[in-house]
Design a protein around this motif. Structure first.
Motif, PDB file in Angstrom:
ATOM      1  N   VAL A 141      -3.744   0.363   8.634  1.00 57.03           N
ATOM      2  CA  VAL A 141      -2.762  -0.365   7.854  1.00 57.03           C
ATOM      3  C   VAL A 141      -1.444   0.385   8.137  1.00 57.03           C
ATOM      4  O   VAL A 141      -0.501  -0.405   8.812  1.00 57.03           O
ATOM      5  CB  VAL A 141      -2.720  -0.249   6.141  1.00 57.03           C
ATOM      6  N   TYR A 142      -1.133   1.414   8.226  1.00 57.40           N
ATOM      7  CA  TYR A 142       0.185   2.266   8.398  1.00 57.40           C
ATOM      8  C   TYR A 142       0.442   2.074  10.054  1.00 57.40           C
ATOM      9  O   TYR A 142       1.608   2.163  10.275  1.00 57.40           O
ATOM     10  CB  TYR A 142       0.123   3.890   8.074  1.00 57.40           C
ATOM     11  N   THR A 143      -0.461   2.323  10.689  1.00 56.89           N
ATOM     12  CA  THR A 143      -0.194   2.389  12.350  1.00 56.89           C
ATOM     13  C   THR A 143       0.050   0.761  12.845  1.00 56.89           C
ATOM     14  O   THR A 143       0.791   0.784  13.833  1.00 56.89           O
ATOM     15  CB  THR A 143      -1.223   3.182  12.959  1.00 56.89           C
ATOM     16  N   TYR A 203       0.742  -1.230   0.081  1.00 56.11           N
ATOM     17  CA  TYR A 203      -0.031   0.012   0.053  1.00 56.11           C
ATOM     18  C   TYR A 203       0.788   1.240  -0.076  1.00 56.11           C
ATOM     19  O   TYR A 203       0.289   2.330   0.204  1.00 56.11           O
ATOM     20  CB  TYR A 203      -0.931  -0.130   1.124  1.00 56.11           C
ATOM     21  N   ILE A 204       2.067   1.140  -0.384  1.00 53.95           N
ATOM     22  CA  ILE A 204       2.865   2.407  -0.575  1.00 53.95           C
ATOM     23  C   ILE A 204       3.496   2.179  -1.877  1.00 53.95           C
ATOM     24  O   ILE A 204       4.277   1.201  -2.371  1.00 53.95           O
ATOM     25  CB  ILE A 204       4.319   2.166   0.444  1.00 53.95           C
ATOM     26  N   PRO A 205       3.497   3.293  -2.662  1.00 52.04           N
ATOM     27  CA  PRO A 205       2.642   4.624  -2.403  1.00 52.04           C
ATOM     28  C   PRO A 205       1.395   4.346  -2.126  1.00 52.04           C
ATOM     29  O   PRO A 205       0.638   3.419  -2.514  1.00 52.04           O
ATOM     30  CB  PRO A 205       2.966   5.468  -3.492  1.00 52.04           C
ATOM     31  N   PHE A 206       0.547   5.379  -1.649  1.00 52.59           N
ATOM     32  CA  PHE A 206      -0.915   5.369  -1.576  1.00 52.59           C
ATOM     33  C   PHE A 206      -1.652   5.068  -2.901  1.00 52.59           C
ATOM     34  O   PHE A 206      -1.467   5.745  -3.722  1.00 52.59           O
ATOM     35  CB  PHE A 206      -1.385   6.906  -0.960  1.00 52.59           C
TER      36      PHE A 206
END
Length: 212
Positions: free
Chosen positions: A65-67, A34-37
């Motif tokens: 997801v990111y946390t 999921y990186i990049p958005f």
């Protein structure tokens, strides 16, 4: 006898660290997708209804997801305690773990649970999971503030048992799909509960037996 027991305990800790490192790497690989958005990759490909109709869904999703990857790592480091890490580092990493769950990971998870795949049965499970995750983490925080460190430790273990549902859920999914090849929506209904209920039952057993 004591030496043998201590050696077994150290072996268990080493295996636990190796096992967690492996599964953490797998979770990190999922996060990096999921990186990049991008709203058109991986899991989001089957959530296009929510993406199109609810602009806020992506914010909650990417927040979760990111946390969550940092929650997994900080929670793992926090429960290692003084056996492997310095006291001040343990305190600071624990604060990060609690902060991320209470303000980001759990609230976003609860929101996503409302729109979980698998129908009402799955939605109920994920919402309960998110609420319990927040509650257990908050209790751990309160007991730490009160300097009741035994209770703090037990509630941190409960919280972390729910944290690793991100891993156990995917393990159960692979196992069930490989053996039984069920309908995809049936899989969601099953793993929605298997992902976290056994975890918390195991921790409650270990707490009751004073193993942790």
């Amino acid at each position: 006898m004591f030496s043998t027991k201590k050696s077994m305990s150290n072996l268990f800790k080493i295996l636990f660290i190796i096992g967690f490192a492996y599964f953490f790497w797998l979770m990190l690989k999922i996060t990096l997708e999921y990186i990049p958005f991008d709203p058109n990759v991986s899991f989001l490909m089957i959530k296009q209804t929510e993406v199109a109709e609810r602009p806020e869904y992506l914010y909650f999703f990417f927040t979760h997801v990111y946390t969550s990857i940092f929650v997994l790592l900080s929670g793992f480091l926090a429960i290692l305690r003084k056996d492997f890490i310095l006291k001040n580092f343990h305190r600071n990493i624990g604060k990060l773990y609690i902060f991320l769950i209470l303000f980001f990971a759990a609230p976003s998870g609860i929101y996503m649970g409302i729109f979980a795949n698998g129908g009402v049965f799955s939605k109920i499970s994920f919402v309960i999971l998110g609420c319990l995750w927040w509650f257990c983490t908050f209790k751990a925080y309160r007991f730490a503030r009160q300097k009741k460190f035994k209770e703090h430790q037990q509630w941190m273990w409960r919280s972390f048992a729910l944290t690793v549902s991100a891993i156990t859920l995917r393990m159960w999914k692979v196992f069930i799909v490989y053996l039984f090849h069920p309908n995809p929506m049936d899989v969601y209904q099953i793993i929605a509960w298997l992902g976290w209920v056994p975890n918390i039952l195991i921790i409650e057993y270990l707490i009751s037996k004073k193993h942790i």
